[in-house]
Design a protein around this motif. Structure first.
Motif, PDB file in Angstrom:
ATOM      1  N   SER A  98      30.778  72.248  21.821  1.00  0.00           N
ATOM      2  CA  SER A  98      30.467  70.876  21.427  1.00  0.00           C
ATOM      3  C   SER A  98      28.962  70.658  21.356  1.00  0.00           C
ATOM      4  CB  SER A  98      31.103  69.914  22.442  1.00  0.00           C
ATOM      5  OG  SER A  98      30.814  68.581  22.102  1.00  0.00           O
ATOM      6  N   ASN A  99      28.250  71.153  22.372  1.00  0.00           N
ATOM      7  CA  ASN A  99      26.786  71.051  22.344  1.00  0.00           C
ATOM      8  C   ASN A  99      26.208  71.774  21.129  1.00  0.00           C
ATOM      9  OD1 ASN A  99      27.054  69.741  24.760  1.00  0.00           O
ATOM     10  ND2 ASN A  99      26.242  71.393  26.014  1.00  0.00           N
ATOM     11  N   TYR A 100      26.735  72.960  20.884  1.00  0.00           N
ATOM     12  CA  TYR A 100      26.254  73.778  19.774  1.00  0.00           C
ATOM     13  C   TYR A 100      26.481  73.066  18.451  1.00  0.00           C
ATOM     14  CZ  TYR A 100      25.689  78.032  16.935  1.00  0.00           C
ATOM     15  OH  TYR A 100      25.272  78.964  16.025  1.00  0.00           O
ATOM     16  N   MET A 101      27.638  72.430  18.313  1.00  0.00           N
ATOM     17  CA  MET A 101      27.962  71.711  17.080  1.00  0.00           C
ATOM     18  C   MET A 101      26.965  70.578  16.833  1.00  0.00           C
ATOM     19  SD  MET A 101      31.467  69.590  16.326  1.00  0.00           S
ATOM     20  CE  MET A 101      31.129  68.488  17.706  1.00  0.00           C
ATOM     21  N   ILE A 102      26.675  69.789  17.881  1.00  0.00           N
ATOM     22  CA  ILE A 102      25.771  68.648  17.725  1.00  0.00           C
ATOM     23  C   ILE A 102      24.363  69.113  17.378  1.00  0.00           C
ATOM     24  CG2 ILE A 102      24.680  66.747  18.983  1.00  0.00           C
ATOM     25  CD1 ILE A 102      27.337  66.509  20.561  1.00  0.00           C
ATOM     26  N   VAL A 103      23.879  70.135  18.101  1.00  0.00           N
ATOM     27  CA  VAL A 103      22.522  70.618  17.845  1.00  0.00           C
ATOM     28  C   VAL A 103      22.441  71.275  16.471  1.00  0.00           C
ATOM     29  CG1 VAL A 103      20.707  72.168  18.653  1.00  0.00           C
ATOM     30  CG2 VAL A 103      22.063  70.897  20.308  1.00  0.00           C
ATOM     31  N   ALA A 104      23.485  72.009  16.088  1.00  0.00           N
ATOM     32  CA  ALA A 104      23.492  72.647  14.768  1.00  0.00           C
ATOM     33  C   ALA A 104      23.410  71.593  13.656  1.00  0.00           C
ATOM     34  CB  ALA A 104      24.745  73.507  14.607  1.00  0.00           C
ATOM     35  N   MET A 105      24.142  70.499  13.812  1.00  0.00           N
ATOM     36  CA  MET A 105      24.051  69.422  12.821  1.00  0.00           C
ATOM     37  C   MET A 105      22.632  68.849  12.790  1.00  0.00           C
ATOM     38  SD  MET A 105      26.935  68.977  11.210  1.00  0.00           S
ATOM     39  CE  MET A 105      26.617  67.373  10.485  1.00  0.00           C
ATOM     40  N   ASP A 106      22.038  68.743  13.956  1.00  0.00           N
ATOM     41  CA  ASP A 106      20.716  68.131  14.061  1.00  0.00           C
ATOM     42  C   ASP A 106      19.637  68.975  13.386  1.00  0.00           C
ATOM     43  OD1 ASP A 106      19.016  66.099  14.896  1.00  0.00           O
ATOM     44  OD2 ASP A 106      18.483  67.157  16.719  1.00  0.00           O
ATOM     45  N   VAL A 107      19.775  70.299  13.459  1.00  0.00           N
ATOM     46  CA  VAL A 107      18.751  71.172  12.878  1.00  0.00           C
ATOM     47  C   VAL A 107      19.113  71.638  11.480  1.00  0.00           C
ATOM     48  CG1 VAL A 107      17.973  71.952  15.141  1.00  0.00           C
ATOM     49  CG2 VAL A 107      19.704  73.288  13.903  1.00  0.00           C
ATOM     50  N   GLY A 108      20.221  71.160  10.956  1.00  0.00           N
ATOM     51  CA  GLY A 108      20.591  71.507   9.582  1.00  0.00           C
ATOM     52  C   GLY A 108      21.374  72.778   9.432  1.00  0.00           C
ATOM     53  N   GLU A 109      21.870  73.339  10.556  1.00  0.00           N
ATOM     54  CA  GLU A 109      22.699  74.553  10.479  1.00  0.00           C
ATOM     55  C   GLU A 109      24.153  74.121  10.307  1.00  0.00           C
ATOM     56  OE1 GLU A 109      21.908  77.678  10.340  1.00  0.00           O
ATOM     57  OE2 GLU A 109      19.756  77.582  10.712  1.00  0.00           O
ATOM     58  N   LEU A 110      24.474  73.620   9.123  1.00  0.00           N
ATOM     59  CA  LEU A 110      25.782  73.009   8.892  1.00  0.00           C
ATOM     60  C   LEU A 110      26.912  74.025   8.955  1.00  0.00           C
ATOM     61  CD1 LEU A 110      24.908  70.513   6.023  1.00  0.00           C
ATOM     62  CD2 LEU A 110      24.697  70.234   8.498  1.00  0.00           C
ATOM     63  N   SER A 111      26.651  75.224   8.498  1.00  0.00           N
ATOM     64  CA  SER A 111      27.679  76.262   8.541  1.00  0.00           C
ATOM     65  C   SER A 111      28.069  76.568   9.984  1.00  0.00           C
ATOM     66  CB  SER A 111      27.162  77.526   7.851  1.00  0.00           C
ATOM     67  OG  SER A 111      28.120  78.554   7.925  1.00  0.00           O
ATOM     68  N   GLU A 112      27.074  76.648  10.871  1.00  0.00           N
ATOM     69  CA  GLU A 112      27.353  76.902  12.284  1.00  0.00           C
ATOM     70  C   GLU A 112      28.075  75.713  12.910  1.00  0.00           C
ATOM     71  OE1 GLU A 112      26.842  79.737  14.141  1.00  0.00           O
ATOM     72  OE2 GLU A 112      26.564  80.549  12.129  1.00  0.00           O
ATOM     73  N   ALA A 113      27.712  74.494  12.505  1.00  0.00           N
ATOM     74  CA  ALA A 113      28.404  73.310  13.011  1.00  0.00           C
ATOM     75  C   ALA A 113      29.864  73.330  12.604  1.00  0.00           C
ATOM     76  CB  ALA A 113      27.722  72.052  12.497  1.00  0.00           C
ATOM     77  N   CYS A 114      30.121  73.777  11.392  1.00  0.00           N
ATOM     78  CA  CYS A 114      31.493  73.899  10.891  1.00  0.00           C
ATOM     79  C   CYS A 114      32.285  74.891  11.733  1.00  0.00           C
ATOM     80  CB  CYS A 114      31.444  74.332   9.427  1.00  0.00           C
ATOM     81  SG  CYS A 114      33.039  74.411   8.611  1.00  0.00           S
ATOM     82  N   HIS A 115      31.654  76.027  12.006  1.00  0.00           N
ATOM     83  CA  HIS A 115      32.304  77.044  12.838  1.00  0.00           C
ATOM     84  C   HIS A 115      32.577  76.503  14.245  1.00  0.00           C
ATOM     85  CE1 HIS A 115      33.256  80.764  14.816  1.00  0.00           C
ATOM     86  NE2 HIS A 115      32.114  80.801  15.478  1.00  0.00           N
ATOM     87  N   ALA A 116      31.615  75.784  14.806  1.00  0.00           N
ATOM     88  CA  ALA A 116      31.761  75.245  16.158  1.00  0.00           C
ATOM     89  C   ALA A 116      32.887  74.221  16.215  1.00  0.00           C
ATOM     90  CB  ALA A 116      30.446  74.618  16.613  1.00  0.00           C
ATOM     91  N   LEU A 117      32.955  73.339  15.211  1.00  0.00           N
ATOM     92  CA  LEU A 117      34.022  72.345  15.192  1.00  0.00           C
ATOM     93  C   LEU A 117      35.385  73.022  15.148  1.00  0.00           C
ATOM     94  CD1 LEU A 117      35.032  69.471  15.046  1.00  0.00           C
ATOM     95  CD2 LEU A 117      34.589  69.472  12.584  1.00  0.00           C
ATOM     96  N   GLY A 118      35.513  74.053  14.333  1.00  0.00           N
ATOM     97  CA  GLY A 118      36.773  74.781  14.272  1.00  0.00           C
ATOM     98  C   GLY A 118      37.140  75.411  15.608  1.00  0.00           C
ATOM     99  N   ARG A 119      36.136  75.956  16.293  1.00  0.00           N
ATOM    100  CA  ARG A 119      36.402  76.593  17.598  1.00  0.00           C
ATOM    101  C   ARG A 119      36.842  75.559  18.632  1.00  0.00           C
ATOM    102  NH1 ARG A 119      38.810  80.154  19.907  1.00  0.00           N
ATOM    103  NH2 ARG A 119      38.008  80.894  21.895  1.00  0.00           N
TER     104      ARG A 119
END
Length: 907
Positions: A702-723
Motif C-alpha cells: 500500500s505504501n509502495y502504491m501511494i509513493v509510486a503514484m506520487d513519483v509518476g511510477e504508474l506501472s509500479e502503482a498498478c502492480h502494487a494495487l494488484g498485489r
C-alpha cells in the motif's frame, strides 16, 4: 642454507609440511610439529618456555592484563625469532580449536607450558587463569563463553598475532583467523577492528600465485563477513574464492527419481561441479602405492570420516537417483558430467560450495525455495567424503535442512547427536581435523550441543534439552525451558542463586573448600553477572528497571545487553527520550545488532527527529538488507523529512512487551508537494527494495502504491494495487481496492490516444507510440490486465465497474462499456434498494444513479447493433419507481416521472 621463511609460512597456512629442504634448526623442527599437530611438544619446548615465562614476581601483576605478564619482545628481532612467535601463536590457536571445535581433548593444561614464579604459584592456578582470560576475551560489551576449554590459548594467540611483524607476511592472515574464532566465542557478533580486513590487501599479491592459498584467503574473509551479517560482501568473497581455485559449478536439472514408488522420471535439481585444483592427498596415495589398479571408484578420504546416518524411509530414497546421464541444459560447460556419477571435488572446493550454500540461505526470500536450493550443494559435498571437518559441516547443514520435514526429522536429530558424540573421539588425526577448519563455518562444541538441545526443545523433549542447557550453563536457555513448562519461579530461583552464590558455575568456584558467597561473587566476571541481572529483569518485569540499571553499573558501563534491555523497557512505556539515550549507548558498544537500531529508529520517529530516524533505519538495512520492515520505515521517514506531506501512522506488532510498541509505519495519502522530489524517489527505491523480502506484506504494498503514484511510477502503482487485491480481497472484499488510485490509473490511460500509433490526444499526427511503462499503450495493457486478471475475478463495486466502463469507452468497445456501466448500476444503491426503504438520502442517491444509467444507455445504445436500449431504460426506471412508491410525495419524484415520459416519447 638459511630457512625459507615464506615456505614455512605457506606450510603453516595450508596445514601440510611441503618445505622441500630445511636446514637442521630447532625452529624448523617446531614448525613441522605445529603442522603435524604436536602442540604439547611445541608449547613445552625450551624456546616456548622462554617466551611463556611470567617475568614478574610482584603480586600486583595479577591486576594487569595478560599481555603484560609476558615479555614477547626480543633484543634481536631476527626472522627466526619472529617466526618463532608466529608459530607459537599458531600452536596456541590450533590447540584451542582442537579443545573446543574438533577434538579430541588436549593432553596438557595451560600451566604445563606457562612458567609461574614460586611466589605466585598459590595465586595463579588453572581456574584463576581461566577466569581472567574469559574476562579479557569479553569484547564489544559481549561476554565470552565461560566454559570454553583453555581460553588462555586463544588469548595468547591473539597477543602474539598483534605483535609487529617485519619478516612474516602471513601474520595479518593469522590475525584474521584468530578474530574469526574470537567472534564465535562471544554471545553476539561484534564489529572487528578496521585493520583486520584492511591489512589483508597485500596478502592477495603475496600468495596470488598459489590458487589454493588465494582461495582460502577469500573464503576466510567471506566467513568473517558472514558472521558479521554482511551477506553481500560475503557472497562476493565466496564467488571470488571459486574463481581463484577455478572451481566450475552450475545449479541445473536432470531427470531422476526421488521416491521409491516413482514411476515417471521428473526433472530434479542437481549441482554440477568440477575441481581444477591438484589433490595432494590423492597424489600422495598414488605415489605410495602405484601398483594399485584404479577400478573406477571415486577416491575418498584416507582418514575416517563421521558416520552418515541412513534415512531408512519407506517412501523417500536415500539420495536422488538420476536416470539421465546428461543435465537438462545441454549447452552447459559442465554438460559432460554425469549427474549421478560426478568426480570427487577438492576439499577446499567443497568448503567453497558449503559457503555458497550459506549465501543462498541468507539472500533468498522465505518462499520455500531456500532448502531446495541448498540441498544440491550439500548433497554434492556429502557424496564424496574427503575431509573429517568438511564432511562434518556438510552433515550438519543437511541435518538443519531436514529438521522441518516429517520424513527426515528423525534422521536429522540422530545425525546431529552423532556429530556431537564424535567430538571427543580420536578416530581421525588432529592434522586431518584442523586441515580446513578455517575454511568452514563449523560451530564450536558448545554451540553444536546447544543446537541439539534446541532441536529437542522443538520436538517437545524439554527434559533432555534442559539437561544439556544446564550442563552447558546456558542459563538463559535453562530459564526458557522452565518457562515453557510454566514454572517461571524455578527460573527466577536459579538466576538469584547464581547471583547470590548459592549455586555455582563450573569456573566460579576457586576452591570447593571456600564455599562463601563472597569468593564466588568475586570471580563471577562483570560481563556475565550483568547478563544474569538482565535475565532477572526479564523474569521480574515489576523490578526490571532496577535490575537493568544495576547490570549497567556492575559492568562498569560496558554491557550492551543492559542498555538494550533498558532501552526496550523505556520504549514499551512510551518514554522515548530515555529510549534514545539508552539505545545510543547500546549501539555505540555493539553496532551490529539490527534490532537495537530498529527500536532506536522507531523512538526517533515518535519524537519526530527525522534525521536520527533515517540514520537508524539506514543502519538496519545495512546490517540486514533483507529487513523489509526497516526498508518500509526508512521510506516513511524520507517522506517526513520535507517538513510536510504524508502522515505516518504506527501499526504495532504483537510479539512481546517491547515489540508491542515497535512500529511498522504506514504512509497515508495527503501529499504536500513541499516534500523534495529526491526524498520521494528515495522512499520509492527503499520500498521497492524492501518488497523483495516482504512480498506478503500488504501494508508495504500500500505504501509502495501511494509513493509510486506520487513519483509518476504508474506501472509500479498498478502492480502494487494488484498485489494488494490478491492479498486482501478474500478478507476485505471490495475494500481491498483503492478506488481513487484505480481511477487515477484509468485517467492516465484515457488522457492519451487510443490509437497505438499516436502519442497525443485527439487529431494528433505525431507517430511512434510511447514505449514507456508509465504511459501510452504499455500502461494501458497493464491496467487492462489489472481489471481482467486480478480485480474483476475477485471483487466488484460500482466505482470499479465505472472505471472499467471508462476504459472500455476509450477503447471504443461500446457494448462492453455499456455492460460495465450496467454492472456498476446493479451493484449500486438504486438496484439494491429494498421496498419499504425509509432513508431519504439513499433514495435521492438512487435517483441520481438511475438518471446516470439512462444517459449511458442513450449514448451507447445507438452505437450497438440490435441493442434495445430504450426498453432497457424504461424497465430500469419503472422497477425503481415501483420499489420506492413510499417517496411519491417527495419533490424529486417528478424527476422520475419526467424521465419515464421522455423514454416513452423517444420510443
Amino acid at each position: 642454507m638459511s630457512l625459507n621463511i615464506q615456505e614455512v609460512e605457506k606450510a603453516l597456512l595450508l596445514g601440510r609440511w611441503e618445505v622441500q629442504a630445511t636446514p637442521s634448526s630447532p625452529i624448523a623442527d617446531l614448525a613441522r610439529d605445529v603442522v603435524n599437530g604436536s602442540f604439547r611438544g611445541v608449547l613445552t619446548s625450551s624456546q616456548a618456555r622462554d617466551l611463556f615465562t611470567i617475568h614478574s614476581q610482584d603480586k600486583t601483576l595479577l591486576d594487569k592484563p595478560l599481555d603484560e605478564w609476558f615479555d614477547f619482545s626480543t633484543k634481536e628481532n631476527s626472522s627466526e625469532q619472529e617466526l618463532l612467535r608466529l608459530l607459537l601463536g599458531v600452536a596456541c590457536l590450533h590447540a584451542f580449536l582442537q579443545a573446543n571445535w574438533t577434538g579430541p581433548n588436549l593432553d596438557f593444561k595451560p600451566l604445563d607450558f606457562i612458567t609461574v614464579p614460586p611466589q605466585l604459584e598459590s595465586l595463579i592456578t588453572d581456574e584463576s587463569l581461566k577466569h581472567k582470560t574469559v574476562k579479557e576475551l569479553a569484547y564489544g560489551g559481549e561476554p565470552a563463553y565461560h566454559l570454553a576449554d583453555s581460553p588462555i590459548l586463544l588469548r595468547l594467540a591473539k597477543i602474539l598475532f598483534e605483535l609487529p611483524y617485519q619478516f612474516c607476511q602471513s601474520a595479518n592472515w593469522w590475525k584474521l583467523r584468530a578474530w574469526n574464532v574470537h567472534e564465535q566465542v562471544l554471545d553476539e557478533p561484534t564489529a572487528v577492528p578496521a585493520n583486520v580486513l584492511g591489512s589483508l590487501e597485500s596478502l592477495s599479491d603475496t600468495f596470488a600465485t598459489d590458487p589454493e592459498l588465494a582461495g582460502r584467503l577469500m573464503v576466510e574473509q567471506g566467513l568473517l563477513e558472514h558472521r558479521l551479517s554482511n551477506d553481500k560482501s560475503a557472497a562476493e568473497f565466496f564467488v571470488r574464492a571459486a574463481r581463484k581455485t577455478h572451481l566450475q559449478y552450475e545449479l541445473t536439472g536432470a531427470l531422476g527419481k526421488r521416491t521409491k514408488f516413482q514411476q515417471k522420471d521428473v526433472t530434479q535439481l542437481v549441482l554440477l561441479a568440477e575441481s581444477q585444483l591438484k589433490d595432494h592427498e590423492q597424489e600422495t596415495t598414488e605415489k605410495s602405492d602405484s601398483s594399485i589398479i584404479n577400478n573406477g571408484a571415486p577416491p575418498v578420504s584416507s582418514e575416517p570420516v563421521p558416520e552418515t546416518m541412513a534415512l531408512n524411509d519407506d517412501t523417500l530414497l536415500e539420495q536422488t537417483q538420476f536416470t539421465s546421464s546428461n543435465p537438462a541444459a545441454p549447452d552447459s560447460s559442465l554438460s559432460h558430467l554425469d549427474p549421478g556419477a560426478q568426480p570427487p571435488l577438492h576439499p577446499l572446493d567443497q568448503c567453497i560450495l558449503l559457503s555458497l550454500c550459506l549465501n543462498i540461505k541468507n539472500t533468498s526470500p522465505s518462499h520455500g525455495l531456500t532448502a531446495e536450493q541448498m540441498s544440491p550443494y550439500v548433497a554434492r559435498v556429502i557424496s564424496h567424503p574427503r575431509n573429517w571437518s568438511v564432511h562434518t559441516m556438510a552433515l550438519l547443514l543437511r541435518s538443519r535442512l531436514e529438521s522441518n520435514r516429517t520424513r527426515t526429522v528423525e534422521r536429522s536429530t540422530f545425525q546431529l547427536q552423532a556429530l556431537v558424540d564424535q567430538m571427543p573421539t580420536a578416530d581421525s588425526s588432529v592434522t586431518e581435523r584442523l586441515l580446513y577448519i578455517h575454511s568452514i563455518p563449523l560451530p564450536s562444541k558448545w554451540e553444536m550441543e546447544k543446537e541439539l538441545a534446541m532441536r529437542f526443545l522443538s520436538l517437545g523433549v524439554v527434559k533432555s534439552a534442559l539437561e544439556i542447557f544446564e550442563r552447558l550453563e546456558m542459563w538463559e536457555q535453562v530459564v526458557m525451558c522452565w518457562q515453557s513448562m510454566e514454572k517461571r519461579d524455578k527460573g527466577i530461583t536459579i538466576v538469584r542463586d547464581l547471583l547470590e552464590g548459592r549455586k555455582s558455575e563450573a569456573d566460579t568456584v576457586i576452591s570447593r573448600n571456600k564455599p562463601t558467597s563472597d569468593s564466588r561473587r568475586q570471580v563471577l566476571d562483570a560481563a556475565r553477572e550483568a547478563k544474569l541481572w538482565c535475565l532477572l529483569g526479564e523474569l521480574e518485569p515489576e523490578q526490571a528497571k532496577d535490575h537493568y540499571e544495576y547490570a549497567w553499573n556492575v559492568s562498569k558501563e560496558t554491557s550492551g545487553r543492559a542498555m538494550r534491555s533498558l532501552g526496550g523497557y523505556y520504549f514499551a512505556r512510551g518514554d522515548y527520550p530515555n529510549t534514545i539515550a539508552c539505545l545510543r549507548k547500546a549501539v555505540a558498544i555493539n553496532p551490529l545488532l539490527g534490532r537495537s537500531w530498529f527500536v532506536l529508529g522507531c523512538a526517533y520517529v515518535r519524537q519526530e527527529e527525522w534525521e536520527g530516524a533515517r540514520d537508524a533505519f539506514a543502519r538496519c538495512v545495512t546490517i540486514d538488507d533483507e529487513d523489509g520492515e526497516s526498508w518500509n520505515n526508512l521510506a516513511s521517514v524520507y517522506l517526513r523529512m520535507g517538513e510536510a506531506g504524508h502522515t505516518v501512522e504506527a501499526e504495532g506488532t504483537n510479539d512481546d512487551q517491547t515489540e508491542n510498541q515497535v512500529s511498522h509505519f504506514t504512509v497515508r495519502d495527503g501529499t504536500d508537494k513541499s516534500i523534495p522530489f529526491s526524498n520521494r524517489m528515495l522512499a520509492f527505491r527503499a520500498l521497492k527494495q524492501g518488497l523483495k523480502f516482504s512480498y506478503e506484506n500488504w501494508r508495504m504494498w500500500s505504501n509502495y502504491m501511494i509513493v509510486a503514484m506520487d513519483v509518476g511510477e504508474l506501472s509500479e502503482a498498478c502492480h502494487a494495487l494488484g498485489r494488494i487485491v490478491e492479498l486482501r480481497s478474500a478478507k476485505e472484499g471490495a475494500a481491498s481496492v483503492d478506488e481513487d488510485v484505480l481511477e487515477r490509473l484509468v485517467n492516465a490511460v484515457t488522457r492519451g490516444s487510443a490509437n497505438p500509433n499516436n502519442t497525443v490526444e485527439d487529431n494528433a499526427t505525431v507517430t511512434n507510440a510511447s514505449l514507456g511503462p508509465n504511459e501510452g499503450q504499455e500502461l494501458h495493457r497493464r491496467v487492462t490486465d489489472l481489471f481482467e486478471r486480478v480485480i474483476l475475478p475477485r471483487v466488484s463495486s460500482p466505482r470499479i465497474f465505472r472505471a472499467r466502463g471508462r476504459l472500455l469507452t476509450w477503447e471504443g468497445k461500446w457494448e462492453d462499456a455499456l455492460n460495465a456501466y450496467l454492472e456498476a448500476y446493479r451493484c449500486g444503491t438504486a438496484a439494491t434498494i429494498e421496498k419499504g426503504e425509509t432513508d431519504l438520502d439513499k433514495w435521492r442517491e438512487g435517483i441520481n444513479e438511475v438518471e446516470e444509467i439512462v444517459d449511458v444507455l442513450r449514448n451507447f445504445g445507438p452505437k450497438i447493433d440490435g441493442c434495445k436500449w430504450r426498453l432497457q431504460g424504461r424497465s430500469i426506471v419503472r422497477t425503481f419507481m415501483a420499489r420506492t412508491r413510499d417517496f411519491e410525495d417527495e419533490p424529486e419524484w417528478s424527476r422520475l416521472s419526467t424521465l419515464q415520459e421522455e423514454l416513452r416519447k423517444e420510443e
